[in-house]
Motif scaffolding. Structure first.
Motif, PDB file in Angstrom:
ATOM      1  N   TYR A   1       5.428  -6.711   4.427  1.00 26.40           N
ATOM      2  CA  TYR A   1       3.983  -6.875   4.454  1.00 26.40           C
ATOM      3  C   TYR A   1       3.436  -6.620   3.050  1.00 26.40           C
ATOM      4  O   TYR A   1       4.174  -6.151   2.170  1.00 26.40           O
ATOM      5  N   ASP A   2       2.176  -6.936   2.845  1.00 26.50           N
ATOM      6  CA  ASP A   2       1.613  -6.753   1.508  1.00 26.50           C
ATOM      7  C   ASP A   2       0.152  -6.348   1.607  1.00 26.50           C
ATOM      8  O   ASP A   2      -0.392  -6.205   2.710  1.00 26.50           O
ATOM      9  N   SER A   3      -0.470  -6.180   0.455  1.00 27.15           N
ATOM     10  CA  SER A   3      -1.845  -5.667   0.426  1.00 27.15           C
ATOM     11  C   SER A   3      -2.890  -6.770   0.328  1.00 27.15           C
ATOM     12  O   SER A   3      -4.058  -6.483   0.072  1.00 27.15           O
ATOM     13  N   GLU A   4      -2.491  -8.005   0.546  1.00 29.49           N
ATOM     14  CA  GLU A   4      -3.490  -9.079   0.543  1.00 29.49           C
ATOM     15  C   GLU A   4      -4.459  -8.883   1.708  1.00 29.49           C
ATOM     16  O   GLU A   4      -4.049  -8.520   2.813  1.00 29.49           O
ATOM     17  N   SER A   5      -5.713  -9.151   1.444  1.00 29.85           N
ATOM     18  CA  SER A   5      -6.725  -9.006   2.487  1.00 29.85           C
ATOM     19  C   SER A   5      -6.603 -10.134   3.506  1.00 29.85           C
ATOM     20  O   SER A   5      -5.970 -11.157   3.253  1.00 29.85           O
ATOM     21  N   GLU A   6      -7.261  -9.924   4.640  1.00 25.72           N
ATOM     22  CA  GLU A   6      -7.275 -10.970   5.657  1.00 25.72           C
ATOM     23  C   GLU A   6      -7.915 -12.232   5.088  1.00 25.72           C
ATOM     24  O   GLU A   6      -8.956 -12.162   4.427  1.00 25.72           O
ATOM     25  N   GLY A   7      -7.283 -13.328   5.341  1.00 21.24           N
ATOM     26  CA  GLY A   7      -7.793 -14.587   4.799  1.00 21.24           C
ATOM     27  C   GLY A   7      -7.272 -14.895   3.412  1.00 21.24           C
ATOM     28  O   GLY A   7      -7.627 -15.915   2.823  1.00 21.24           O
ATOM     29  N   TYR A   8      -6.446 -14.006   2.891  1.00 20.09           N
ATOM     30  CA  TYR A   8      -5.879 -14.215   1.552  1.00 20.09           C
ATOM     31  C   TYR A   8      -4.352 -14.130   1.608  1.00 20.09           C
ATOM     32  O   TYR A   8      -3.730 -13.567   0.733  1.00 20.09           O
ATOM     33  N   ASP A   9      -3.799 -14.679   2.654  1.00 18.75           N
ATOM     34  CA  ASP A   9      -2.363 -14.547   2.846  1.00 18.75           C
ATOM     35  C   ASP A   9      -1.628 -15.662   2.100  1.00 18.75           C
ATOM     36  O   ASP A   9      -1.238 -16.665   2.678  1.00 18.75           O
ATOM     37  N   TYR A  10      -1.434 -15.449   0.819  1.00 16.22           N
ATOM     38  CA  TYR A  10      -0.812 -16.499   0.004  1.00 16.22           C
ATOM     39  C   TYR A  10       0.584 -16.134  -0.477  1.00 16.22           C
ATOM     40  O   TYR A  10       1.346 -16.998  -0.873  1.00 16.22           O
ATOM     41  N   SER A  11       0.921 -14.854  -0.489  1.00 11.89           N
ATOM     42  CA  SER A  11       2.254 -14.472  -0.934  1.00 11.89           C
ATOM     43  C   SER A  11       2.905 -13.609   0.139  1.00 11.89           C
ATOM     44  O   SER A  11       2.250 -13.165   1.076  1.00 11.89           O
ATOM     45  N   SER A  12       4.202 -13.385  -0.005  1.00  9.94           N
ATOM     46  CA  SER A  12       4.909 -12.640   1.040  1.00  9.94           C
ATOM     47  C   SER A  12       6.193 -12.040   0.491  1.00  9.94           C
ATOM     48  O   SER A  12       6.703 -12.471  -0.548  1.00  9.94           O
ATOM     49  N   ILE A  13       6.699 -11.049   1.230  1.00  6.96           N
ATOM     50  CA  ILE A  13       7.999 -10.448   0.909  1.00  6.96           C
ATOM     51  C   ILE A  13       8.854 -10.485   2.171  1.00  6.96           C
ATOM     52  O   ILE A  13       8.345 -10.290   3.277  1.00  6.96           O
ATOM     53  N   SER A  14      10.120 -10.770   2.001  1.00  2.00           N
ATOM     54  CA  SER A  14      11.030 -10.767   3.148  1.00  2.00           C
ATOM     55  C   SER A  14      12.415 -10.339   2.681  1.00  2.00           C
ATOM     56  O   SER A  14      12.730 -10.414   1.486  1.00  2.00           O
TER      57      SER A  14
END
Lengths: 211, 175
Positions: free
Chosen positions: B52-65
Motif C-alpha cells: 500500500y502507499d500514501s497516495e490519497s483517494e482518487g490519486y491511485d497512480y503508483s503501487s508497490i507489490s
C-alpha cells in the motif's frame, strides 16, 4: 615444529567457528519512476473583422508565443489554446509567466491591451466532467498572475486538460466553439498605427504533491 | 625316586593347566550401543503481504507489490521481488513482509544489509514496524514481521529504474 602445531590448532578453531549453520534471504527491489509531462497546444487566433493579423507559435511544451500586428483601437482578438497532462502522474500549476515581450510600440508597457475575457474549461480527470473557470479581466501585464490565481488549486490528472475556451454549445461537457468564449484581447484607444507586439506565455507545472 | 618326583611335577602341571582351561572356557556376553544421530534443520522462508502507499483517494497512480521466489529449488521462498511502479517523489510505499522459521531449531537474525544500488541520496529504504531486527531469536514455527518502507526523494529522476537489494542472514541461535 611448535609453531606449526599452534597454527594447526588455531585454524581448526577458526574452521569450526565458520561451520555454523546459516541461511540467506534476499529482497530485490525495482523502482520505476513515472513521468511528469504536460504539453501546451496552440489554437485559434483571429480578429473577427479580419483586419488585425495574429498567430500562435509553439516554442516548447510549456511555452507558446503570440504575435499580433495591424491591430487597431477597438479590435478584439480571440484566442484559444489547450494544455494537456500527457504524463503518468497528476500535476498542479507552479507558475504562469509572460516573457520575452517585444513591444516596440508600447502596447504592453502602456496598458493598451485589455484582456476582456479569460475563460477556461478545466477537466481535472478524464473520467469526470469538466467545468468552467474564469480569471479576472485585466490588462495584459496582469494576465499571467490572474490565470495562475484561477488555476493554482486545480490538480490535472493524467488525461486531464485545460481548454482556454469555454463554449459548450451542445452541452456534452466539452468546449466546442472556438469562436465563442475564450481569451479575448481588446486593443484600447491610443493604439498607434502599424503597431506590433509579441510575447511568450509560459506555464510551469509540478507534481501535485510538491510542497 | 627321581622319576616319581618328575611324574608328580608333570601331574601337578597337568592339573594346573586343566584348571586354567576351565577358566578360559567360561561363558561370555557382548553388549553394544548402536547410535543414530539425526541432525536438526535451520530453515527459514519469506512471506509477503499486500502493498500500500500514501497516495490519497482518487490519486491511485503508483503501487508497490512483492512476489516470492524459490531460487534454489528447495521448496522454500528465499527471495522477494519487489516492484514499485510509476513511482514519484514524496510518496511512501509499504510492503508487509515476514520471515518464518520452518526449521527444527531456533534461529537468529545475524545481519540485515541494505545495498541501496542506484537509489538517490534522498530516498529511504528500511524495514520498520515489527520485530524483524538484528539479534532477535525465533523458535520453529515462529514468524518475524516487518514492513518494507520506501520513500522516494525529490532528487529522483523521471522515467528511471532504480534497484536495491536487502540481504538478511539467519544463523542458528547458539553461535
Amino acid at each position: 615444529m611448535v609453531i606449526l602445531l599452534i597454527l594447526s590448532i588455531v585454524l581448526s578453531i577458526v574452521g569450526f567457528t565458520h561451520a555454523y549453520w546459516s541461511e540467506t534471504l534476499t529482497i530485490t527491489g525495482t523502482v520505476e519512476t513515472g513521468e511528469l509531462e504536460v504539453k501546451i497546444y496552440t489554437g485559434m487566433c483571429k480578429d473577427e473583422n479580419g483586419v488585425a493579423v495574429c498567430s500562435w507559435t509553439k516554442i516548447d511544451d510549456h511555452t507558446i508565443r503570440l504575435t499580433i500586428s495591424n491591430a487597431y483601437p477597438g479590435c478584439i482578438i480571440k484566442t484559444t489554446w489547450t494544455i494537456r497532462n500527457k504524463g503518468t502522474i497528476p500535476v498542479k500549476l507552479k507558475s504562469v509567466r509572460i516573457e520575452n515581450v517585444r513591444d516596440p510600440d508600447g502596447l504592453y508597457a502602456n496598458n493598451l491591451i485589455y484582456v476582456e475575457r479569460i475563460w477556461m474549461w478545466v477537466r481535472e480527470h478524464p473520467d469526470k466532467p469538466g467545468h468552467g473557470a474564469y480569471a479576472t479581466p485585466c490588462y495584459l501585464k496582469d494576465m499571467d498572475d490572474n490565470i495562475y490565481k484561477t488555476l493554482k488549486d486545480y490538480v490535472i490528472h493524467p488525461g486531464g486538460y485545460i481548454y482556454f475556451m469555454c463554449s459548450d454549445t451542445d452541452g456534452d461537457g466539452i468546449p466546442d466553439s472556438p469562436e465563442g468564449d475564450s481569451v479575448w484581447f481588446k486593443f484600447l484607444d491610443g493604439v498607434p498605427e502599424n503597431a506590433t507586439l509579441s510575447f511568450d506565455l509560459v506555464f510551469e507545472w509540478t507534481q501535485y504533491n510538491a510542497p | 625316586m627321581r622319576s616319581r618326583g618328575l611324574v608328580g611335577t608333570l601331574g601337578l602341571v597337568t592339573v594346573l593347566l586343566l584348571v586354567l582351561g576351565i577358566t578360559y572356557a567360561q561363558w561370555t556376553e557382548t553388549l553394544t550401543i548402536e547410535t543414530t544421530m539425526e541432525t536438526g534443520e535451520l530453515d527459514v522462508q519469506w512471506s509477503v503481504g499486500t502493498g500500500y502507499d500514501s497516495e490519497s483517494e482518487g490519486y491511485d497512480y503508483s503501487s508497490i507489490s512483492g512476489t516470492l521466489e524459490d531460487t534454489d529449488g528447495d521448496g522454500d521462498y528465499d527471495k522477494i521481488v519487489v516492484t514499485i511502479s510509476n513511482a514519484y517523489p514524496c510518496i511512501d510505499y509499504y510492503l508487509p513482509i515476514s520471515i518464518e522459521n520452518i526449521g527444527t531449531i531456533p534461529a537468529e537474525v545475524a545481519s540485515i544489509d541494505i545495498d541501496r544500488g542506484n537509489l538517490t541520496a534522498g530516498t529511504t529504504v528500511e524495514i520498520i514496524d515489527g520485530n524483524l531486527t538484528v539479534g532477535i531469536e525465533f523458535e520453529p514455527n515462529e514468524k518475524l514481521v516487518g514492513v518494507l518502507h520506501v520513500h522516494l526523494g525529490y532528487d529522483a529522476a523521471e522515467k528511471v529504474t532504480y534497484t536495491f537489494t536487502i540481504t538478511v542472514t539467519i544463523k542458528q541461535w547458539n553461535v
